[in-house]
Each structure stands twice: as C-alpha cells, then as structure tokens.
Design an enzyme around this catalytic site. Structure first.
Site, PDB file in Angstrom:
ATOM      1  N   ASP A  83      75.171 -91.955  27.615  1.00 15.98           N
ATOM      2  CA  ASP A  83      74.185 -91.312  28.040  1.00 15.98           C
ATOM      3  C   ASP A  83      72.747 -92.429  28.691  1.00 15.98           C
ATOM      4  O   ASP A  83      73.199 -93.777  28.321  1.00 15.98           O
ATOM      5  CB  ASP A  83      72.960 -90.420  26.719  1.00 15.98           C
ATOM      6  CG  ASP A  83      72.259 -89.901  27.151  1.00 15.98           C
ATOM      7  OD1 ASP A  83      71.736 -89.501  28.279  1.00 15.98           O
ATOM      8  OD2 ASP A  83      71.682 -89.279  26.360  1.00 15.98           O
TER       9      ASP A  83
ATOM     10  N   ASP B 153      70.183 -80.683  31.494  1.00 18.25           N
ATOM     11  CA  ASP B 153      70.074 -80.925  30.022  1.00 18.25           C
ATOM     12  C   ASP B 153      68.923 -79.423  29.981  1.00 18.25           C
ATOM     13  O   ASP B 153      69.025 -78.954  29.337  1.00 18.25           O
ATOM     14  CB  ASP B 153      68.286 -81.864  30.310  1.00 18.25           C
ATOM     15  CG  ASP B 153      68.965 -82.982  29.235  1.00 18.25           C
ATOM     16  OD1 ASP B 153      70.625 -82.689  28.901  1.00 18.25           O
ATOM     17  OD2 ASP B 153      68.053 -83.692  29.008  1.00 18.25           O
TER      18      ASP B 153
HETATM   19  C1  DGJ Z   1      69.582 -86.562  26.394  1.00 20.64           C
HETATM   20  C2  DGJ Z   1      70.686 -85.533  27.171  1.00 20.64           C
HETATM   21  O1  DGJ Z   1      71.214 -85.486  28.160  1.00 20.64           O
HETATM   22  C3  DGJ Z   1      70.994 -84.868  25.676  1.00 20.64           C
HETATM   23  O2  DGJ Z   1      72.735 -84.083  26.015  1.00 20.64           O
HETATM   24  C4  DGJ Z   1      71.470 -85.072  24.658  1.00 20.64           C
HETATM   25  O3  DGJ Z   1      71.999 -86.585  24.632  1.00 20.64           O
HETATM   26  C5  DGJ Z   1      69.592 -86.430  24.354  1.00 20.64           C
HETATM   27  N1  DGJ Z   1      69.788 -87.693  25.786  1.00 20.64           N
HETATM   28  C6  DGJ Z   1      69.895 -87.113  23.417  1.00 20.64           C
HETATM   29  O4  DGJ Z   1      69.090 -88.304  23.162  1.00 20.64           O
END
Ligand code: DGJ
Length: 748
Positions: free
Chosen positions: A478, A548
């Site tokens: 991430d 997200d």
């Molecule tokens: C952003 C990601 O896109 C989410 O899926 C998740 O992993 C969060 N970060 C966790 O902090």
C-alpha cells in the site's frame, strides 16, 4: 517488421495491424509521416506541401527556402529553440546557461527483440516476437547524444517508445525534460479521452473535444495518482466502443507524468508524453546518461474495445511477469472493512474458518498487525508484529490460516514512516524533507526518501525478514499519501530536482529485489485503492486494488474506466457489506457479487456476521465464480454499455478458446417508463450456435438472496449473428441496482 528505404530515407515500422512511418529529411531532421492502418508500402502520396508560412522561421542553412520551417513540419521528436514554437519533447540547460539544443540524425540500427530499460519497468519480448529500431541523434555543439528506441511486436497493434540521452561533452548539463514520445498528427479531427478522478472515484472517463492550444493531464503528486491516470486517447469523433480510429497512449511509469496535446495554428496536433517536467531536473555529468520511461502506443481501427483488447493482451503477455502472469487468481477475503484496526488472533482465525467454509481461498490480514498500530497515527516503519493483537506471532497465525485450507496474505506500507515510530526516532533524516520548512502530513505519515540507497536497503531487509518469518502467500503493498516538500537529505543542491524520479528508481529497485526473491508470492499493489494503478506497478505486482470504494454501483464506473487500459485480471474487486462504508448504499448481494466478478473476485466484510441466507448466497457465488474463473480472468473482455452514458452497464467475457461467453448487465435505478434493452453481443462466431446454459435474473433487495430462477431463455440456442446483430433482450424488472448474468456455451 521494420524496413528502411535507403533511397527515400524512410523507416516503415509495421505489422499486420498498423504502420508507422518516419522520414529523415535533408539527412538530419526526423519527421513523423504516418501512424494508422497497416500499409503495404509507403510511397509518400500525402507529400508534405511546401507553403511559405509567415512567422515560421527557417533553419540557418535554409535561409532562402521559405517553405522549409521546423515550425510547420510534422516532427518525430520535437526540438527546442530553432523555430518550432510548439511544445518540445526535451529541454536541456547547457553549462553556459542556454537552453537551445539541436539533435540531428546520425545513424540507426534495426535489431531483433527488445532491450530492457535500465532501472525501469518496461515491456519485454523475445527475439522472435519483436523488432526494434534505435535512432541515434546528436547535438555536435553540446556534445550530447539522443537515442530514440522503437519496438514493434509481431502480433500486437502496439508500438513502444522511449528516449535516452548521453552527455558526451566535457561539462555537466541539466536535463529539464525528456519525453518518452512526441509526434505530430496532420489534423485535429479528434476527441480526447482521459481518466480523471479522486480517492474512491478513480478513472472516470472524460471525453471532450480537442481544443486549440495546449491541454495537459498530469500528476505532480509523486504517484501516478487517483486524480489523473497516465493514459490518453485521441479518437475520431465518430469512434465508439466498436468502430473508429483510436490512438492510445499509456505510460509505464508510477510517478509524476504529463500528457500534453497541442493543436496549433495550422490545425495539426502534437502529442507529448513523459515524466512531468514540473518538479523535475536531472544533472548529467560528463559520461552520464538518462533513460526515459516507456510509452505504449496503440492504434485501433476497431474503436475503444479494439484499443482496450490490444492493451489487455499486450500487458498480460509482455508486461506482467512471474508465476501469476497467467495463473488464476485466488478468491480472497480481506479483513479491512470487517475490522479496520480492531482485531485479534481469535477474530482473524474466526474469519479464516468461515472463509474456508464458504469456499474462499486466501485470507488477507490488512493494516494494524505491527508496532502499536491501533489507528493510523503510528508505527509505519516498524514492521514487527504487535504481540498484543497476535500473541503467537505471524508464523502461528499463518499456520492456522493454512490449517483451514486457505492461503495467508499480509498488508505492508513500506514506503512510509509514522513520526511515532522507532524508525523515525532513529532516522528522521530518512523522510523526504526540505531544509527550513516543516514537513506536511498526509494521514499522519511522512514519505520515506527512496532516493536513498540506505532507505531502500532498510525496506528490503524489513519486508524480507517478515516474509521469511511466516508462511505468507500474498502481499498487499500500500501507499497512502502523496509527496510534499520533495527533497532529499543526501542529494547535493544541484541534484534536489532529481528526488522524485530517484524515488521511483529506488522503489522499482526495491520491488524488483523483493518480488524476485519471493517468486511464489502473489503481490497486489495499492495506493489508497487505485492511486497508483499503472503499468509500472503491474510490471512488479500483477494485480492492483482498484479503489477503496467497494460500492458495487460506483465500482461499475471505476472498473469500466480502468478497463480502457487494464485487463480485469489486474483489478482487485471485492464484495462488501451494505449499507456500503463509502457511500451508504444498499445493493442486492447478487449485484455486489456480479460487479466484483468483473475483476479479481474477493470479499471485504465481516463474513462471521453473515446470516444463513447470505452465507448460502456467498457459497453459491463462489462456486459460480470458480466455475467461470478461467473465462473471467483469462478471457477477452468487451464493454457493451457504458455507465457513463446513463444508468446501465453491460460487459462480456469470452473464454480464450471461445467456448464460453459470460455476459453481465447492471441497471442502477428503476424507471417509470423503461425502454426495452437489447444487448448486442460482440466477438462471437456468427455461424456458431450458442446455448444459454445459465441465466441469473435480478435479485431485488427485498427478495431471498441468491435466486437463480428458471427462465424461458435457459436452454435455448441462438446463432452468433443473431446475438450480435439483433441482440439478446433483457427481461424487464422493476427494482433498483439490479444485475443479470447469462452464460452461453458455444455448440460444436
Ligand atoms: C488503504 C487501502 O486502499 C485499504 O484497502 C486499506 O488497506 C487501508 N489503506 C489500510 O490502511
């Protein structure tokens, strides 16, 4: 194939799908002459008109030839300072402070295969699959050489380009811009298509007229970004999904980029694509070189679907790598939307147990397993398991998950550091920063300076340690903020402008080292969802968390837009809870599942809380997905109806051997006076019969979950021509957010 006509001084790069023609004029100037449908031979029927254009200067050697001006001629890689006033492809400040340079043709070589690009992700090919042309240009006064690299692939309507510059002079020069490509189209009869967005709303399609003047899409955020994708298409105004000329540009790069168009006074169009010159400079000492990222250009005579299919096949065959390049991707469950930071071993074990009962294949433990990370305020950089949450450690947890028959996956955010972390306390100089200014925060975190070798080595060591310590089958990588105060504590004053690109080179090196060391691990990249969904990241990690936003209805647009360039097998897509956490919408379980089947299917909700009816539906969807997975992940994807044109979406998948076709249709809101919807399928064999083997009518929110119901159409057979030209009717149902699916089997 690449031909060079010695007499006419013309390069003809071609395969069965397209031709691309470059001319060397006057033995030194590179002119762009043609890009489009394949030509058997280029004889210059569209010879350049010789017109005396006022205020368009002549190069010194042609003072008396008033029809010869670089300002007017279609350039192949536009220069700066000699009378072409359109956007330049490069800009270099010489030691004397001047910025005028002139690169003229010197030589070229044509060879089999495709060389890798130093330090950068790039497409690859064997000697049999591709041919390359390298054109050498030189600026004798400045002592600089420029190499333009072109590769043609035998079976793909793709041309890839990049540029490299070498300083052969005795003094340092400063590179301010080096585009991956530039070229001039003879007209501006195009519309532009680009992908804009924001967090949780990535890759929305914008189609607009091509305006006079300069138009730019760009990122200066240190990542390819949610806001603009490194993709641009110029399409003839009549082009749609099925027909029309389309020219696509995609950049294999994950950092700051720009894609510019300029429609100039005589109505021609220049396109210039590469690293964003804003925030970029690069000191080239004598003997040093600089390599631009690679641009992937696609010509399609068959509209946008044609362009996308070319990109999909090309990126799958010539960009993705490793074990998972062509392997079916597991159905995962991710605990993020189920628990956020609030979990312990027992909870994760319970999710794993339920996941196994439901038929899922991989459990992903998301953010919060390390340091003392109970919210997003701390611990990034300290990749050590939190014994409070996981007292037995990751190894024991991984083994437990395996014992349930699932694979085990883990989240990391290695490029970041929290101020509240052991790492930051020890190495505050490792964050990007500029002396004299406080560093801005994003999600309470700072960005590590990956232009530094020691930082890259730390990241590799820390991640490798964890991956070696536990049975880990999958990694989610991430990256949750953009770059500010972009400066490095190690770089000299003259090199500060290199930080952002050096960061990308550092990141690519880190990714190469880690992914090569763990060839069996499936890596998924992520940046707050799809903030770095680009071809650069896909070279290292063959799938990306698309957004997200897990709301099925929002996802239709996000996945539709993403599919312009990237194949469904690269798009993570999960079923989440209703009301949805991002937009609060209620949608039927079937619609959530069918939308997620448009990518790498998974779940992201507390599956322990599902009712029995929901569990039955989930089991059914998982079984169905497993059955259809080869078609959905490895097949050909076609868009049929755009959510950007109204409340309906349809797309279809065709198995690689064409034996199975899966069609999805989604409708947002019920209409009081609905039109009759008929889906005209595409890509079928018109003479073959297709049997409707399965049909899934819509599930309403108020109904039982799951409902496959017998319908009049199941079992019927239709010829491909009827399904494509007359179409398949969608039964009318009065309800919001509904979805349908048809599985067609080709009869032999
Ligand atoms: C952003 C990601 O896109 C989410 O899926 C998740 O992993 C969060 N970060 C966790 O902090």
């Amino acid at each position: 194939m690449i031909q060079f006509d010695e007499q006419k001084q013309i390069f003809h790069l071609k395969n069965n799908s397209f031709s691309y023609v470059i001319e060397i004029a006057r033995g030194k100037y590179l002119l762009h002459r043609y890009w489009g449908k394949a030509l058997r031979e280029y004889r210059d029927a569209a010879a350049l008109p010789a017109i005396d254009r006022a205020f368009s200067p002549q190069p010194a050697a042609y003072e008396n030839e008033r029809t010869f001006s670089l300002d007017v001629l279609p350039q192949e890689y536009s220069g700066y300072g000699h009378g072409d006033f359109r956007i330049p492809a490069y800009k270099i400040a010489l030691a004397d402070g001047t910025e005028v340079t002139e690169f003229l043709y010197r030589s070229h070589r044509i060879f089999k295969g495709k060389p890798p690009l130093k330090g950068l992700p790039a497409s690859y090919a064997s000697g049999q699959e591709a041919m390359s042309l390298e054109i050498e240009l030189a600026d004798a006064h400045a002592g600089l050489k420029l190499y333009l690299l072109y590769t043609v692939f035998e079976k793909s309507a793709v041309l890839v380009r990049s540029a490299r510059i070498i300083n052969e002079s005795g003094s340092a020069v400063c590179l301010r811009q080096l585009a991956s490509l530039s070229l001039d189209f003879g007209s501006h009869e195009f519309e532009r298509i680009s992908l804009y967005g924001g967090h949780a709303s990535e890759r929305m399609i914008e189609r607009s007229p091509l305006h006079r003047g300069i138009e730019i899409i760009a990122s200066s955020r240190g990542a390819s970004s949610h806001q603009h994708s490194p993709f641009l298409a110029l399409v003839e105004p009549a082009a749609n999904e099925a027909v029309g000329d389309v020219y696509g540009f995609s950049l294999v790069y994950s950092g700051n980029f720009s894609m510019e168009t300029e429609v100039e006074q005589f109505g021609t169009t220049r396109v210039c694509v590469g690293i964003n010159p804003q925030g970029f400079s690069w000191l080239l000492e004598p003997g040093e070189d600089f390599q631009s990222p690679e641009a992937v250009m696609v010509y399609s005579a068959e509209g946008l679907n044609g362009m996308s299919q070319t990109y999909h096949a090309f990126y799958r065959e010539h960009l993705l790598r490793g074990k998972y390049q062509n392997a079916l991707r597991p159905i995962l469950v991710n605990n993020w939307e189920a628990t956020y930071f609030d979990f312990d071993e027992e909870k994760i074990d319970a999710i794993a147990k339920t996941a196994a009962e439901l038929g899922m294949e991989l459990l992903v433990l998301d953010d919060g397993w390390f340091g003392k990370r109970n919210d997003d305020n701390s611990s990034l950089g300290d990749w050590i398991v939190d014994q409070k949450k996981l007292p037995q450690g990751l190894t024991a947890l991984g083994e437990k998950v395996h014992a349930h028959g699932l694979q085990f996956g883990l989240w990391f955010e290695p490029e970041m550091v929290s101020v509240d972390s052991e790492l930051y306390r020890k190495h505050p100089e490792w964050a990007l920063q500029v002396p004299g200014y406080k560093t801005s925060f994003g999600r309470h975190q700072l960005v590590l300076d990956l232009s530094r070798q020691d930082v890259c080595d730390y990241i590799v060591d820390a991640v490798v340690k964890v991956l070696e310590s536990a049975p880990i089958d999958y990694v989610k990588w991430d990256m949750n903020r953009h770059m500010t105060e972009v400066g490095s504590t190690l770089l000299s004053a003259k090199r500060q402008g290199e930080t952002a690109h050096r960061y990308m080179l550092g990141l690519y090196d880190v990714l190469e080292r880690i992914t090569q060391k763990f060839p069996d691990i499936l890596f998924e990249s992520c940046s707050g969802g799809g903030g770095r969904f680009d071809a650069g990241m896909l070279y290292y990690m063959p799938q990306t968390w698309t957004s997200d936003n897990t709301d099925a209805i929002c996802r239709l647009k996000i996945q539709y837009g993403t599919s312009l360039v990237f194949p469904p097998i690269t798009m993570g897509a999960h079923v989440s809870v209703t009301p949805n956490h991002q937009v609060g919408r209620l949608t039927p379980m079937q619609t959530r599942a069918f939308a997620a089947m448009g990518g790498d299917f998974g779940y992201e909700l507390d599956i322990c809380q599902l009712t029995d009816a929901e569990k039955t539906a989930v089991k059914k969807h998982i079984k169905l997905y497993k059955r259809l997975r080869p078609t959905l992940q490895l097949g050909t994807f076609r868009r049929l109806l755009s959510p950007f044109n109204g409340g309906e979406t349809a797309w279809m998948f065709t198995h690689p051997d064409k034996s199975q076709v899966v069609v999805f249709y989604f409708k947002e809101l019920a209409q009081p006076a609905p039109s009759v919807r008929v889906l005209k399928l595409a890509g079928l064999d018109k003479d073959a019969r297709y049997k409707v083997a399965e049909y899934y009518e819509p599930e309403r929110l108020s109904h039982d979950f799951g409902g496959e119901k017998a319908s009049g159409i199941t079992g019927l057979e239709f010829y491909g021509d009827e399904l494509m030209f007359s179409g398949l009717a969608v039964e009318h149902v009065d309800a919001d957010f509904i979805s349908y699916m048809w599985v067609l089997e080709k009869q032999i």
